[in-house]
Design a protein around this motif. Structure first.
Motif, mmCIF file in Angstrom:
data_model
loop_
_atom_site.group_PDB
_atom_site.id
_atom_site.type_symbol
_atom_site.label_atom_id
_atom_site.label_comp_id
_atom_site.label_asym_id
_atom_site.label_seq_id
_atom_site.Cartn_x
_atom_site.Cartn_y
_atom_site.Cartn_z
ATOM 1 N N GLY A 72 -56.471 91.134 -81.611
ATOM 2 C CA GLY A 72 -57.072 91.911 -82.681
ATOM 3 C C GLY A 72 -56.240 93.079 -83.177
ATOM 4 N N ARG A 73 -56.311 93.292 -84.477
ATOM 5 C CA ARG A 73 -55.611 94.415 -85.112
ATOM 6 C C ARG A 73 -56.343 95.718 -84.834
ATOM 7 N NH1 ARG A 73 -58.225 91.644 -89.427
ATOM 8 N NH2 ARG A 73 -56.326 90.472 -89.834
ATOM 9 N N ASP A 82 -50.641 93.348 -73.844
ATOM 10 C CA ASP A 82 -49.401 94.125 -73.882
ATOM 11 C C ASP A 82 -48.236 93.276 -74.365
ATOM 12 O OD1 ASP A 82 -50.631 96.442 -72.875
ATOM 13 O OD2 ASP A 82 -50.281 95.830 -70.801
ATOM 14 N N ARG A 83 -48.118 92.076 -73.796
ATOM 15 C CA ARG A 83 -47.010 91.182 -74.139
ATOM 16 C C ARG A 83 -47.416 90.100 -75.132
ATOM 17 N NH1 ARG A 83 -44.764 89.155 -68.456
ATOM 18 N NH2 ARG A 83 -47.030 89.009 -68.044
ATOM 19 N N GLN A 84 -48.693 90.061 -75.521
ATOM 20 C CA GLN A 84 -49.199 89.053 -76.439
ATOM 21 C C GLN A 84 -48.918 87.643 -75.912
ATOM 22 O OE1 GLN A 84 -50.888 89.882 -79.918
ATOM 23 N NE2 GLN A 84 -51.384 91.204 -78.175
ATOM 24 N N LEU A 85 -49.376 87.431 -74.665
ATOM 25 C CA LEU A 85 -49.186 86.156 -73.990
ATOM 26 C C LEU A 85 -50.515 85.679 -73.403
ATOM 27 C CD1 LEU A 85 -45.932 86.857 -71.911
ATOM 28 C CD2 LEU A 85 -46.098 85.600 -74.065
ATOM 29 N N LEU A 86 -50.644 84.365 -73.286
ATOM 30 C CA LEU A 86 -51.788 83.753 -72.608
ATOM 31 C C LEU A 86 -51.275 82.679 -71.672
ATOM 32 C CD1 LEU A 86 -55.157 82.530 -74.077
ATOM 33 C CD2 LEU A 86 -53.682 80.889 -72.889
ATOM 34 N N TRP A 87 -51.902 82.591 -70.505
ATOM 35 C CA TRP A 87 -51.634 81.483 -69.593
ATOM 36 C C TRP A 87 -52.903 81.189 -68.797
ATOM 37 C CZ3 TRP A 87 -49.761 86.396 -68.737
ATOM 38 C CH2 TRP A 87 -50.100 87.014 -67.537
ATOM 39 N N GLY A 101 -54.847 95.138 -71.343
ATOM 40 C CA GLY A 101 -53.714 95.682 -72.080
ATOM 41 C C GLY A 101 -54.079 96.132 -73.483
ATOM 42 N N VAL A 102 -53.038 96.472 -74.256
ATOM 43 C CA VAL A 102 -53.195 96.975 -75.620
ATOM 44 C C VAL A 102 -52.196 96.259 -76.511
ATOM 45 C CG1 VAL A 102 -53.053 98.985 -77.137
ATOM 46 C CG2 VAL A 102 -53.947 99.239 -74.798
ATOM 47 N N LYS A 103 -52.670 95.697 -77.613
ATOM 48 C CA LYS A 103 -51.750 95.066 -78.557
ATOM 49 C C LYS A 103 -50.799 96.117 -79.144
ATOM 50 C CE LYS A 103 -51.591 92.185 -82.728
ATOM 51 N NZ LYS A 103 -50.478 92.968 -83.355
ATOM 52 N N PRO A 104 -49.489 95.877 -79.127
ATOM 53 C CA PRO A 104 -48.565 96.825 -79.738
ATOM 54 C C PRO A 104 -48.949 97.130 -81.187
ATOM 55 C CG PRO A 104 -47.355 95.172 -78.492
ATOM 56 C CD PRO A 104 -48.785 94.728 -78.514
ATOM 57 N N GLY A 105 -48.958 98.417 -81.514
ATOM 58 C CA GLY A 105 -49.305 98.823 -82.871
ATOM 59 C C GLY A 105 -50.760 99.197 -83.060
ATOM 60 N N THR A 106 -51.583 99.040 -82.005
ATOM 61 C CA THR A 106 -52.979 99.446 -82.103
ATOM 62 C C THR A 106 -53.196 100.694 -81.249
ATOM 63 O OG1 THR A 106 -53.655 98.034 -80.241
ATOM 64 C CG2 THR A 106 -53.739 97.075 -82.443
ATOM 65 N N ALA A 107 -54.305 101.385 -81.505
ATOM 66 C CA ALA A 107 -54.619 102.600 -80.759
ATOM 67 C C ALA A 107 -55.028 102.260 -79.334
ATOM 68 C CB ALA A 107 -55.748 103.348 -81.458
ATOM 69 N N ASP A 108 -54.728 103.166 -78.406
ATOM 70 C CA ASP A 108 -55.138 102.979 -77.011
ATOM 71 C C ASP A 108 -56.639 103.069 -76.882
ATOM 72 O OD1 ASP A 108 -52.502 102.747 -76.374
ATOM 73 O OD2 ASP A 108 -52.286 104.796 -75.612
ATOM 74 N N GLY A 136 -52.519 91.378 -87.072
ATOM 75 C CA GLY A 136 -53.313 90.912 -85.945
ATOM 76 C C GLY A 136 -54.529 90.154 -86.429
ATOM 77 N N SER A 137 -55.312 89.660 -85.490
ATOM 78 C CA SER A 137 -56.530 88.932 -85.826
ATOM 79 C C SER A 137 -57.661 89.923 -86.074
ATOM 80 C CB SER A 137 -56.897 87.987 -84.680
ATOM 81 O OG SER A 137 -57.427 88.738 -83.590
ATOM 82 N N ALA A 138 -58.839 89.395 -86.330
ATOM 83 C CA ALA A 138 -60.032 90.230 -86.484
ATOM 84 C C ALA A 138 -60.775 90.368 -85.156
ATOM 85 C CB ALA A 138 -60.943 89.654 -87.553
ATOM 86 N N GLY A 139 -60.081 90.133 -84.063
ATOM 87 C CA GLY A 139 -60.660 90.277 -82.732
ATOM 88 C C GLY A 139 -60.504 89.054 -81.859
ATOM 89 N N CYS A 140 -60.319 87.899 -82.480
ATOM 90 C CA CYS A 140 -60.129 86.680 -81.695
ATOM 91 C C CYS A 140 -58.730 86.636 -81.097
ATOM 92 C CB CYS A 140 -60.349 85.446 -82.570
ATOM 93 S SG CYS A 140 -62.079 85.174 -83.025
ATOM 94 N N VAL A 141 -58.540 85.709 -80.178
ATOM 95 C CA VAL A 141 -57.227 85.444 -79.606
ATOM 96 C C VAL A 141 -56.689 84.201 -80.293
ATOM 97 C CG1 VAL A 141 -55.938 84.885 -77.510
ATOM 98 C CG2 VAL A 141 -57.874 86.480 -77.398
ATOM 99 N N ASN A 142 -55.721 84.389 -81.180
ATOM 100 C CA ASN A 142 -55.132 83.290 -81.947
ATOM 101 C C ASN A 142 -54.002 82.640 -81.170
ATOM 102 O OD1 ASN A 142 -55.257 85.080 -85.132
ATOM 103 N ND2 ASN A 142 -56.878 84.054 -84.015
ATOM 104 N N LEU A 143 -53.950 81.310 -81.227
ATOM 105 C CA LEU A 143 -52.855 80.522 -80.690
ATOM 106 C C LEU A 143 -52.352 79.600 -81.797
ATOM 107 C CD1 LEU A 143 -55.442 80.417 -78.416
ATOM 108 C CD2 LEU A 143 -53.567 79.592 -77.001
ATOM 109 N N THR A 144 -51.195 78.994 -81.604
ATOM 110 C CA THR A 144 -50.816 77.919 -82.515
ATOM 111 C C THR A 144 -51.849 76.801 -82.370
ATOM 112 O OG1 THR A 144 -49.438 76.703 -80.925
ATOM 113 C CG2 THR A 144 -48.359 78.482 -82.194
#
Length: 231
Positions: free
Chosen positions: A141-142, A119-124, A224-231, A195-203
């Motif tokens: 992912g896109r 949802d927030r595109q965050l990782l910790w 969650g759901v990446k903003p801009g993708t379908a639910d 977005g990515s092709a499914g992976c979780v990208n970081l710097t």
């Protein structure tokens, strides 16, 4: 049979060094009192709200200077006062830092847990309630190639992985957690494309730190759901 872990640290270090050596230097930051002429950006209202400015979606000189000061304080490479996606994602990191799991979406366990908030595109990473890494920005992912939610575990690590599917794209510090999807570094702009092709990208820098922290069998929880993708 689980694949062996490849340990070619010298090659990875050389690649990262080459990337850093060829990166363009950051633009000089103008003094805070100089004219700020950036137009309103796509995340204008979000920046206005975060900075305590009137939330009207219209750029004023005061808004521009406030956004530019925020960008400078948070080491954004382009401190120009424009409310772009990268600046907005920085806001999300700043707002989440005191307690990224305030909503309780990521399981709290005694062992180490990697939390991926789409949802927030965050990782910790947290151990119990203590955050031991992050939060940091990510790219999941896109549309039609979404990162799969749920509880997973790191099953294979490859420091110098190169994709055999996507044009030999480099995937440094890959830590695979579900059917070919991995936590890995993304050389270049983390915010380019949809977005990515499914992976979780970081710097690359964040991916390297995460590599040093995690191990095989470590749980990864995605929701969650990446903003801009379908639910």
């Amino acid at each position: 049979m689980r694949r062996p872990i490849r340990t070619t640290g010298a090659v990875a270090a050389a690649a990262v060094t080459a990337l850093l050596c060829t990166a363009a230097p950051a633009a000089a930051v103008p003094p805070a009192d100089t004219e700020c002429t950036a137009p309103a950006g796509p995340y204008q209202r979000q920046l206005e709200k975060h900075l305590g400015r009137p939330v009207d979606g219209r750029q004023s000189p005061e808004d521009c200077r406030a956004i530019r000061s925020f960008q400078t304080a948070n080491d954004r490479p382009h401190a120009d006062g424009f409310a772009d996606l990268a600046t907005y994602r920085t806001v999300l990191v700043v707002e989440a830092t005191p307690d990224p799991n305030a909503a309780g979406r990521c399981p709290v366990e005694s062992s180490r847990m990697t939390c991926v908030d789409m949802d927030r595109q965050l990782l910790w990473v947290q151990t119990g309630k203590r955050v031991v890494f992050g939060p940091v920005p990510i790219r999941t992912g896109r549309d039609a190639q979404e990162t799969r939610p749920g509880r997973h575990a790191v099953y294979w690590r490859d420091r110098d992985h190169v994709s055999t599917i996507y044009d030999n794209a480099p995937m440094p510090y890959s830590q695979f957690f579900d059917g070919g999807q991995a936590l890995h570094g993304h050389p270049g702009d983390l915010y380019d494309g949809g977005g990515s092709a499914g992976c979780v990208n970081l710097t690359v820098d964040d991916a390297a730190k995460l590599w040093d922290l995690l191990a095989l069998e470590d749980p990864v929880y995605v929701w969650g759901v990446k903003p801009g993708t379908a639910d």
